[in-house]
Design a protein around this motif. Structure first.
Motif, PDB file in Angstrom:
ATOM      1  N   GLU A 109      41.724 -77.890 133.303  1.00 46.03           N
ATOM      2  CA  GLU A 109      40.632 -78.050 132.332  1.00 46.03           C
ATOM      3  C   GLU A 109      40.584 -79.476 131.806  1.00 46.03           C
ATOM      4  O   GLU A 109      41.606 -80.055 131.456  1.00 46.03           O
ATOM      5  CB  GLU A 109      40.814 -77.077 131.165  1.00 46.03           C
ATOM      6  CG  GLU A 109      39.751 -77.244 130.087  1.00 46.03           C
ATOM      7  CD  GLU A 109      39.832 -76.192 128.990  1.00 46.03           C
ATOM      8  OE1 GLU A 109      39.148 -76.375 127.961  1.00 46.03           O
ATOM      9  OE2 GLU A 109      40.564 -75.196 129.157  1.00 46.03           O
ATOM     10  N   VAL A 115      33.195 -86.726 128.252  1.00 47.52           N
ATOM     11  CA  VAL A 115      33.705 -86.226 126.969  1.00 47.52           C
ATOM     12  C   VAL A 115      32.991 -86.965 125.839  1.00 47.52           C
ATOM     13  O   VAL A 115      32.689 -88.155 125.963  1.00 47.52           O
ATOM     14  CB  VAL A 115      35.236 -86.401 126.856  1.00 47.52           C
ATOM     15  CG1 VAL A 115      35.956 -85.577 127.905  1.00 47.52           C
ATOM     16  CG2 VAL A 115      35.657 -87.860 126.964  1.00 47.52           C
ATOM     17  N   PRO A 116      32.685 -86.268 124.737  1.00 49.01           N
ATOM     18  CA  PRO A 116      31.975 -86.924 123.632  1.00 49.01           C
ATOM     19  C   PRO A 116      32.858 -87.944 122.921  1.00 49.01           C
ATOM     20  O   PRO A 116      34.086 -87.884 123.000  1.00 49.01           O
ATOM     21  CB  PRO A 116      31.617 -85.757 122.695  1.00 49.01           C
ATOM     22  CG  PRO A 116      32.571 -84.667 123.030  1.00 49.01           C
ATOM     23  CD  PRO A 116      32.943 -84.837 124.465  1.00 49.01           C
ATOM     24  N   ARG A 140      33.622 -88.201 119.913  1.00 51.64           N
ATOM     25  CA  ARG A 140      34.499 -87.630 118.880  1.00 51.64           C
ATOM     26  C   ARG A 140      35.677 -86.863 119.489  1.00 51.64           C
ATOM     27  O   ARG A 140      36.510 -86.309 118.763  1.00 51.64           O
ATOM     28  CB  ARG A 140      33.692 -86.687 117.985  1.00 51.64           C
ATOM     29  CG  ARG A 140      32.984 -85.606 118.767  1.00 51.64           C
ATOM     30  CD  ARG A 140      32.261 -84.584 117.907  1.00 51.64           C
ATOM     31  NE  ARG A 140      31.447 -83.730 118.754  1.00 51.64           N
ATOM     32  CZ  ARG A 140      31.928 -82.807 119.592  1.00 51.64           C
ATOM     33  NH1 ARG A 140      33.239 -82.623 119.702  1.00 51.64           N
ATOM     34  NH2 ARG A 140      31.118 -82.078 120.335  1.00 51.64           N
ATOM     35  N   ALA A 141      35.753 -86.772 120.800  1.00 53.98           N
ATOM     36  CA  ALA A 141      36.816 -85.990 121.448  1.00 53.98           C
ATOM     37  C   ALA A 141      38.191 -86.619 121.208  1.00 53.98           C
ATOM     38  O   ALA A 141      38.308 -87.813 120.913  1.00 53.98           O
ATOM     39  CB  ALA A 141      36.550 -85.892 122.945  1.00 53.98           C
ATOM     40  N   ARG A 180      32.559 -72.220 131.935  1.00 58.09           N
ATOM     41  CA  ARG A 180      33.727 -72.755 131.232  1.00 58.09           C
ATOM     42  C   ARG A 180      34.992 -72.188 131.886  1.00 58.09           C
ATOM     43  O   ARG A 180      34.952 -71.125 132.500  1.00 58.09           O
ATOM     44  CB  ARG A 180      33.663 -72.388 129.743  1.00 58.09           C
ATOM     45  CG  ARG A 180      32.470 -73.007 129.014  1.00 58.09           C
ATOM     46  CD  ARG A 180      32.504 -72.706 127.526  1.00 58.09           C
ATOM     47  NE  ARG A 180      32.747 -71.298 127.217  1.00 58.09           N
ATOM     48  CZ  ARG A 180      31.828 -70.337 127.294  1.00 58.09           C
ATOM     49  NH1 ARG A 180      30.583 -70.624 127.672  1.00 58.09           N
ATOM     50  NH2 ARG A 180      32.142 -69.096 127.003  1.00 58.09           N
ATOM     51  N   ALA A 201      39.492 -81.129 128.727  1.00 56.74           N
ATOM     52  CA  ALA A 201      39.136 -80.742 127.358  1.00 56.74           C
ATOM     53  C   ALA A 201      37.862 -81.452 126.910  1.00 56.74           C
ATOM     54  O   ALA A 201      37.719 -82.665 127.096  1.00 56.74           O
ATOM     55  CB  ALA A 201      40.288 -81.060 126.412  1.00 56.74           C
ATOM     56  N   ASP A 202      36.926 -80.667 126.369  1.00 60.24           N
ATOM     57  CA  ASP A 202      35.646 -81.183 125.846  1.00 60.24           C
ATOM     58  C   ASP A 202      34.709 -81.730 126.927  1.00 60.24           C
ATOM     59  O   ASP A 202      33.652 -82.278 126.622  1.00 60.24           O
ATOM     60  CB  ASP A 202      35.857 -82.289 124.787  1.00 60.24           C
ATOM     61  CG  ASP A 202      36.580 -81.772 123.550  1.00 60.24           C
ATOM     62  OD1 ASP A 202      36.155 -80.714 123.043  1.00 60.24           O
ATOM     63  OD2 ASP A 202      37.556 -82.400 123.113  1.00 60.24           O
ATOM     64  N   GLY A 227      35.778 -78.292 129.772  1.00 59.40           N
ATOM     65  CA  GLY A 227      35.950 -77.213 128.806  1.00 59.40           C
ATOM     66  C   GLY A 227      34.649 -76.695 128.230  1.00 59.40           C
ATOM     67  O   GLY A 227      34.576 -75.560 127.755  1.00 59.40           O
ATOM     68  N   ARG A 228      33.586 -77.507 128.275  1.00 58.09           N
ATOM     69  CA  ARG A 228      32.289 -77.047 127.755  1.00 58.09           C
ATOM     70  C   ARG A 228      31.195 -77.170 128.827  1.00 58.09           C
ATOM     71  O   ARG A 228      30.042 -77.471 128.524  1.00 58.09           O
ATOM     72  CB  ARG A 228      31.919 -77.804 126.471  1.00 58.09           C
ATOM     73  CG  ARG A 228      31.923 -79.295 126.603  1.00 58.09           C
ATOM     74  CD  ARG A 228      31.718 -80.036 125.291  1.00 58.09           C
ATOM     75  NE  ARG A 228      31.574 -81.470 125.556  1.00 58.09           N
ATOM     76  CZ  ARG A 228      30.396 -82.076 125.742  1.00 58.09           C
ATOM     77  NH1 ARG A 228      29.276 -81.402 125.680  1.00 58.09           N
ATOM     78  NH2 ARG A 228      30.366 -83.373 125.992  1.00 58.09           N
ATOM     79  N   ASP A 265      31.903 -81.996 129.864  1.00 59.84           N
ATOM     80  CA  ASP A 265      30.689 -81.271 130.241  1.00 59.84           C
ATOM     81  C   ASP A 265      30.630 -81.145 131.769  1.00 59.84           C
ATOM     82  O   ASP A 265      31.640 -81.334 132.452  1.00 59.84           O
ATOM     83  CB  ASP A 265      29.439 -81.963 129.672  1.00 59.84           C
ATOM     84  CG  ASP A 265      29.211 -83.359 130.234  1.00 59.84           C
ATOM     85  OD1 ASP A 265      29.897 -83.762 131.194  1.00 59.84           O
ATOM     86  OD2 ASP A 265      28.316 -84.067 129.704  1.00 59.84           O
ATOM     87  N   GLN A 319      37.105 -91.262 127.396  1.00 60.46           N
ATOM     88  CA  GLN A 319      36.602 -90.984 128.738  1.00 60.46           C
ATOM     89  C   GLN A 319      37.600 -91.461 129.798  1.00 60.46           C
ATOM     90  O   GLN A 319      37.858 -90.780 130.788  1.00 60.46           O
ATOM     91  CB  GLN A 319      35.239 -91.654 128.954  1.00 60.46           C
ATOM     92  CG  GLN A 319      34.569 -91.275 130.267  1.00 60.46           C
ATOM     93  CD  GLN A 319      34.205 -89.797 130.313  1.00 60.46           C
ATOM     94  OE1 GLN A 319      33.395 -89.324 129.530  1.00 60.46           O
ATOM     95  NE2 GLN A 319      34.811 -89.048 131.222  1.00 60.46           N
TER      96      GLN A 319
END
Length: 216
Positions: free
Chosen positions: A180, A190-191, A193-194, A167, A182-183, A161-162, A185, A198
């Protein structure tokens, strides 16, 4: 169910020696061949997740290393050379006598798209397709994706998503499917905070790919 162990195979291509790491399914109905991007190898999290999850679903996963990686170079070969390497190892991928879905992440996804029609791929899996260089949306590579679609080949895009290389909402309308993460890269990371972990993100990827392959 006992899983067979992975085996490695060196294949001579016009671009040099490529390497296929086979993750065989006990009762395979197709082969999913996936290659790496320009900045890494088959240790990429999404490639490893597919190799771990799909054999139990009747899909033999072939992780492909391009000759530039096998020789230990740090910089990827030119697109034309990548295509040569992929074409050169394709006969080894079809050797089991099963339909072969061509795939890859980033630069590997571009190779799969560019060569799918001529090689007779049963489908294309594009992981983190680099729609454009970061910050340069005007330099679009959409025609590589739409070219495979125009040839009548089923295409699945799995996109973070980022992802700075494109995107999901930047992708053109077309007769292909897009999932997608979400979040995610460009590496589908995924970070912390997502909303999803992962592991959950990768489970989503392997589930979506398995479901798409079931429909092929």
């Amino acid at each position: 169910m006992s899983m067979r162990t992975a085996t490695s195979q060196i294949v001579e291509t016009p671009a040099g020696e490529a390497r296929i790491t086979w993750h065989p399914a006990p009762r395979a109905r197709l082969v999913l061949a996936v290659s790496h991007g320009a900045g890494g190898g088959i240790e990429a999290r999404d490639l490893q997740a597919l190799a771990a999850a799909l054999p139990a679903r009747g899909v033999t996963v072939a992780l492909v290393e391009q000759p530039w990686r096998v020789t230990g170079k740090k910089v990827a070969a030119a697109p034309k050379v990548l295509d040569e390497g992929w074409r050169g190892l394709w006969p080894a991928l079809t050797e089991p006598g099963l339909p072969v879905v061509a795939g890859g992440r980033s630069a590997g996804a571009r190779v799969a798209c560019r060569t799918a029609a001529e090689l007779g791929a049963a489908g294309v899996l594009a992981l983190a397709f680099p729609l454009h260089p970061p910050g340069r949306p005007e330099k679009s590579r959409a025609e590589e994706l739409t070219g495979a679609v125009a040839a009548g080949i089923p295409v699945l895009v799995v996109q973070g998503g980022r992802d700075p290389f494109g995107r999901p909402e930047e992708f053109p309308e077309g007769a292909y499917e897009l999932v997608e993460v979400a979040d995610g890269d460009h590496g589908l990371a995924v970070p912390k905070r997502a909303a999803q972990t992962q592991a959950e993100a990768l489970e989503g990827v392997t589930g979506a790919v398995a479901e798409w392959l079931d429909r092929l």
